[in-house]
Design an enzyme around this catalytic site. Structure first.
Site, PDB file in Angstrom:
ATOM      1  N   GLU A  80       1.640  -0.736  -5.025  1.00  0.00           N
ATOM      2  CA  GLU A  80       0.619   0.246  -5.413  1.00  0.00           C
ATOM      3  C   GLU A  80       1.336   1.514  -5.832  1.00  0.00           C
ATOM      4  OE1 GLU A  80      -3.128   2.935  -3.972  1.00  0.00           O
ATOM      5  OE2 GLU A  80      -1.554   2.436  -2.579  1.00  0.00           O
TER       6      GLU A  80
ATOM      7  N   ASP B  37       0.826  -1.199   0.000  1.00  0.00           N
ATOM      8  CA  ASP B  37       0.000   0.000   0.000  1.00  0.00           C
ATOM      9  C   ASP B  37       0.868   1.261   0.000  1.00  0.00           C
ATOM     10  OD1 ASP B  37      -2.812   1.059   0.555  1.00  0.00           O
ATOM     11  OD2 ASP B  37      -1.680   2.022   2.159  1.00  0.00           O
TER      12      ASP B  37
HETATM   13  C1  GLC Z   1      -3.997   3.210  -0.591  1.00  0.00           C
HETATM   14  C2  GLC Z   1      -5.274   2.422  -0.465  1.00  0.00           C
HETATM   15  C3  GLC Z   1      -6.373   3.345  -0.039  1.00  0.00           C
HETATM   16  C4  GLC Z   1      -6.002   3.945   1.311  1.00  0.00           C
HETATM   17  C5  GLC Z   1      -4.639   4.620   1.251  1.00  0.00           C
HETATM   18  C6  GLC Z   1      -4.111   4.907   2.628  1.00  0.00           C
HETATM   19  O1  GLC Z   1      -4.068   4.146  -1.587  1.00  0.00           O
HETATM   20  O2  GLC Z   1      -5.556   1.785  -1.677  1.00  0.00           O
HETATM   21  O3  GLC Z   1      -7.605   2.712   0.049  1.00  0.00           O
HETATM   22  O4  GLC Z   1      -6.969   4.882   1.698  1.00  0.00           O
HETATM   23  O5  GLC Z   1      -3.676   3.795   0.640  1.00  0.00           O
HETATM   24  O6  GLC Z   1      -3.793   3.720   3.289  1.00  0.00           O
END
Ligand code: GLC
Length: 567
Positions: A278, A200
Site C-alpha cells: 500500500e 498496510d
Molecule cells: C491503511 C488502511 C486504512 C487504515 C490505515 C491504518 O491505510 O488502508 O484503512 O486505517 O492503514 O492501519
C-alpha cells in the site's frame, strides 16, 4: 503466458469482511457469509481475493488495529471457518492474500499491554516510548487521524507514539524481537496456504530517530480544516505538499526498504507467494526482483476526472519509472476511497463512467485490483447521524468542527462526505429487507444504502444482460480470453485526443486495439496501423465478432471497444 505468475494473470477482488456477507445474522459480515458467496465470486471471474483484516480486533479502525495476529476475530468466525474459506477459494481457482498491518498493533494486543505495564518490562522497547518535554509531548508531531501523534500514559509517566489512532501504537521495528515475532505470524498464515499479503501503511513503519519538530507551523484547528479539502484522497497538489511537510520525519525513513527485502526473503521460503504494497513509490519494487512484487499505482486514481490525457500521462510516467522486470498494478478504489460513481461520475453519466473505469482497469498493463460492490454499481452513502459513524478520523473532524463553531448540520454534512464509512456500507445482495445482507429487522453495523431497492443489488442484476454485473462478467471473461490484454506491451495512440483513450496491447501472437470513449460525444476515427481491419472482441455497442475497418471506425458516446487486429 506460461511464463507468467498467477498474480500477473489474475484479477484481484477486495473483500471487506465486515461488509461482505452476514452468515450468522448479527448485522456483521463473517466467514460463513463469505463462504456462501464463493461461487458468486468464481462465477464473476475473479482470480484472487484480498481480504481486509480478519484478525481479532477491538475494531477502533475496523480491524486495522489487530490484537492477535494469528487468529480470527470471533465476530467473523473461527480459524476453522477461515480454513474452509481458504480451501473453498482454492478449490474454485481463486488465490487469497491477507492484509498485513506491520506499522502498529491494537493498544489491546498483549505485546502492548505488557509494554505499557512498566518501564522495565522486556517488551517496553517493542513500542516507541519517550519522555515528555516542557510538560507536553516529546515533539509536535501530528497523527493524520487527528491531534497529537503522542499519547500520555500516566502509569509510567511517558508518551507512546502512534501515527494513526491512539488505539494503534506504533511498533518499534528497530527492535529485532519485534521483527521475529511478526515474521512468525507471517509464516503462520503462509503455512496454512495463504498466497501472500497486501502490506498496510508500509511508508510509516520507521520514524526519523532524532524526532525533530515538524515545521509546518500548523495549529490543530488548521490541520482539521484541511480535511475539508478532502485529504488524503483528493488531487489537491498544495495539500499533498503540505502533508509532505508535516509528516516528513514520520514517513518513508531509512530502513524500510531493507525491511521489505527481508520480508521478501521470508515470503520466498514458500513457492509462488506475492507481496503488494500500500504505497505508490516504485522504489518498493527494489531492483525488480528483490523487494515487493507490486506497489499500487495510486497516482492514477488521484483525480476527480479520468481524462484521456490524465491516463496517458500516468501510464507514461508509471511504466517508465518501473525497474526492469517489475510488474504494474492498478486500482481506482478501495475501502479508504470514494466509490467510482461518486468520485469520477459527473452526475449524469455515472453508470457509463463506472463502466469505462472498469474497462480501464482490465485493459491497462498490470494486475487490476477491484473493490467489492463496484460490480453492481454501489455508490457512496451519506450518513445522516453522527451516532452511526464508525470511522474515528471523521468523528474527530466532526467534533472539532462543532467545537470550532461550525453549525452542527454543516459539520455533519462535511463529515459524512469525508468519512470512509461512505464506501464501507454492507454489500447489497437482493431487494429484500437489509438488501439480503442480514435478515430483516437486524441492525447492520453500518446502514444499508437504500438504493438496493432500486436495482443496485446482485439478484436483480444477475440475469439482466444490460446490468452492471453482466457487464463486469463479460469484461472479465474477455480479459481472461485475450492474452495480449494480460501480457501485451502498451502503446498509446492518438495521443492528443481529448475525449477518448486509444491504445494497443501487443504480444508475439496478437495485437489488440482498445478504445475507451470517455466522453458523451461520437467520433469518427481513423487508425493507420499495420492491419486494415479488426475483429471486435468486446464492445458496449457492437456485436462481438463483427469486423470493423480501422480507416473509418465510428465510436459512440462512452463506447468501450476492444478489437483484435486481423493480419
Ligand atoms: C491503511 C488502511 C486504512 C487504515 C490505515 C491504518 O491505510 O488502508 O484503512 O486505517 O492503514 O492501519
Amino acid at each position: 503466458m506460461a511464463d507468467l505468475k498467477w498474480w500477473q494473470t489474475a484479477v484481484f477482488y477486495q473483500i471487506y469482511p465486515r461488509s461482505f456477507a452476514d452468515g450468522n445474522g448479527d448485522g456483521i459480515g463473517d466467514f460463513i457469509g463469505i463462504n456462501e458467496r464463493l461461487d458468486y465470486l468464481a462465477d464473476l471471474g475473479i482470480g484472487a481475493l484480498w481480504l481486509s483484516p480478519h484478525f481479532p480486533s477491538p475494531q477502533f479502525d475496523v480491524g486495522y488495529d489487530i490484537s492477535d495476529y494469528t487468529d480470527v476475530d470471533p465476530e467473523y468466525g473461527t480459524l476453522d471457518d477461515f480454513k474452509r474459506f481458504l480451501d473453498g477459494a482454492h478449490q474454485r481457482g481463486m488465490r487469497v492474500i491477507l492484509d498485513l498491518v506491520l506499522n502498529h498493533t491494537s493498544h489491546l494486543h498483549q505485546w502492548f499491554v505488557e509494554s505499557r505495564s512498566s518501564r522495565d518490562h522486556p517488551k517496553r522497547d517493542w513500542y516507541i516510548w519517550r519522555d515528555g518535554k516542557d510538560g507536553g509531548p516529546p515533539n509536535n508531531w501530528y497523527s493524520p487521524f487527528g491531534g497529537s501523534a503522542w499519547e500520555y500514559d500516566p502509569a509510567t509517566n511517558q508518551y507512546y507514539y502512534h501515527f494513526f489512532l491512539k488505539e494503534q501504537p506504533d511498533l518499534n521495528w528497530r527492535n529485532p524481537e519485534v521483527k521475529k515475532a511478526m515474521w512468525d505470524a507471517v509464516r503462520f498464515w503462509l503455512d496454512l496456504g495463504v498466497d501472500g499479503y497486501r502490506l498496510d501503511a508500509i511508508g510509516t513503519i520507521f520514524e526519523n530517530p532524532a524526532m525533530p519538530d515538524q515545521r509546518s507551523n500548523m495549529t490543530e484547528e488548521e490541520l482539521r480544516s484541511t480535511f475539508k479539502r478532502g485529504f488524503p484522497d483528493r488531487p489537491d497538489k498544495k495539500l499533498i505538499e503540505l502533508w509532505e511537510l508535516i509528516y516528513k520525519d514520520q514517513v518513508e525513513q531509512e530502513g524500510v526498504h531493507q525491511l521489505m527485502q527481508e520480508l521478501r526473503g521470508v515470503i520466498d521460503e514458500y513457492p509462488d507467494r506475492v507481496l503488494v504494497g500500500e504505497n505508490d513509490d516504485v522504489s518498493y519494487y527494489g531492483d525488480g526482483t528483490n523487494e515487493l512484487h507490486m506497489a499500487f499505482n495510486f497516482p492514477l486514481m488521484r483525480t476527480n476526472r479520468l481524462t484521456p490525457e490524465w491516463i496517458r500521462t500516468n501510464q507514461h510516467n508509471r511504466l517508465a519509472s518501473l525497474p526492469p522486470g517489475a510488474w504494474p498494478c492498478n486500482t481506482l478504489n478501495n475501502h479508504d476511497a470514494s466509490r467510482l460513481h461518486n468520485r469520477y461520475g459527473d452526475g449524469q453519466h455515472d453508470d457509463a463512467i463506472a463502466r469505462t473505469s472498469l474497462a480501464l482497469m482490465l485493459t491497462l498493463r498490470g494486475t487490476p485490483f477491484l473493490y467489492n460492490g463496484e460490480e453492481i454499481g454501489m455508490s457512496d452513502y451519506q450518513l445522516t447521524d453522527i451516532g452511526l459513524f464508525r470511522d474515528p478520523p471523521a468523528v474527530w473532524f466532526h467534533d472539532g468542527q462543532v467545537a470550532d463553531g461550525v453549525l452542527p448540520d454543516e459539520a455533519l454534512e462535511l463529515a459524512a462526505g469525508y468519512t470512509r464509512d461512505r464506501c464501507r456500507t454492507p454489500m447489497q445482495w437482493n431487494s429484500a429487507a437489509n438488501a439480503g445482507f442480514s435478515p430483516e429487522g437486524v441492525r447492520t453495523w453500518l446502514p444499508i444504502n437504500p438504493n438496493y431497492a432500486a436495482g443496485v443489488n446482485v439478484d436483480d442484476q444477475q440475469y439482466n444482460p444490460e446490468s452492471m454485473l453482466s457487464f463486469y462478467k463479460r469484461m472479465l471473461r474477455v480479459r481472461k480470453q485475450t492474452p495480449a490484454l494480460i501480457n501485451g506491451a502498451y502503446t498509446p495512440l492518438h495521443e492528443t485526443a481529448q475525449d477518448y483513450f486509444a491504445f494497443l496491447r501487443q504480444n508475439a501472437e496478437q495485437t489488440c486495439l482498445v478504445i475507451l470513449n470517455l466522453s458523451n460525444k461520437s467520433h469518427d476515427l481513423k487508425f493507420d496501423l499495420t492491419s486494415r481491419d479488426a475483429r471486435c472482441l468486446f464492445s458496449t455497442h457492437m456485436p462481438e465478432g463483427q469486423t470493423v475497418t480501422l480507416e473509418a471506425l465510428k465510436i459512440v458516446p462512452f463506447e468501450i471497444f476492444v478489437g483484435e487486429l486481423i493480419s
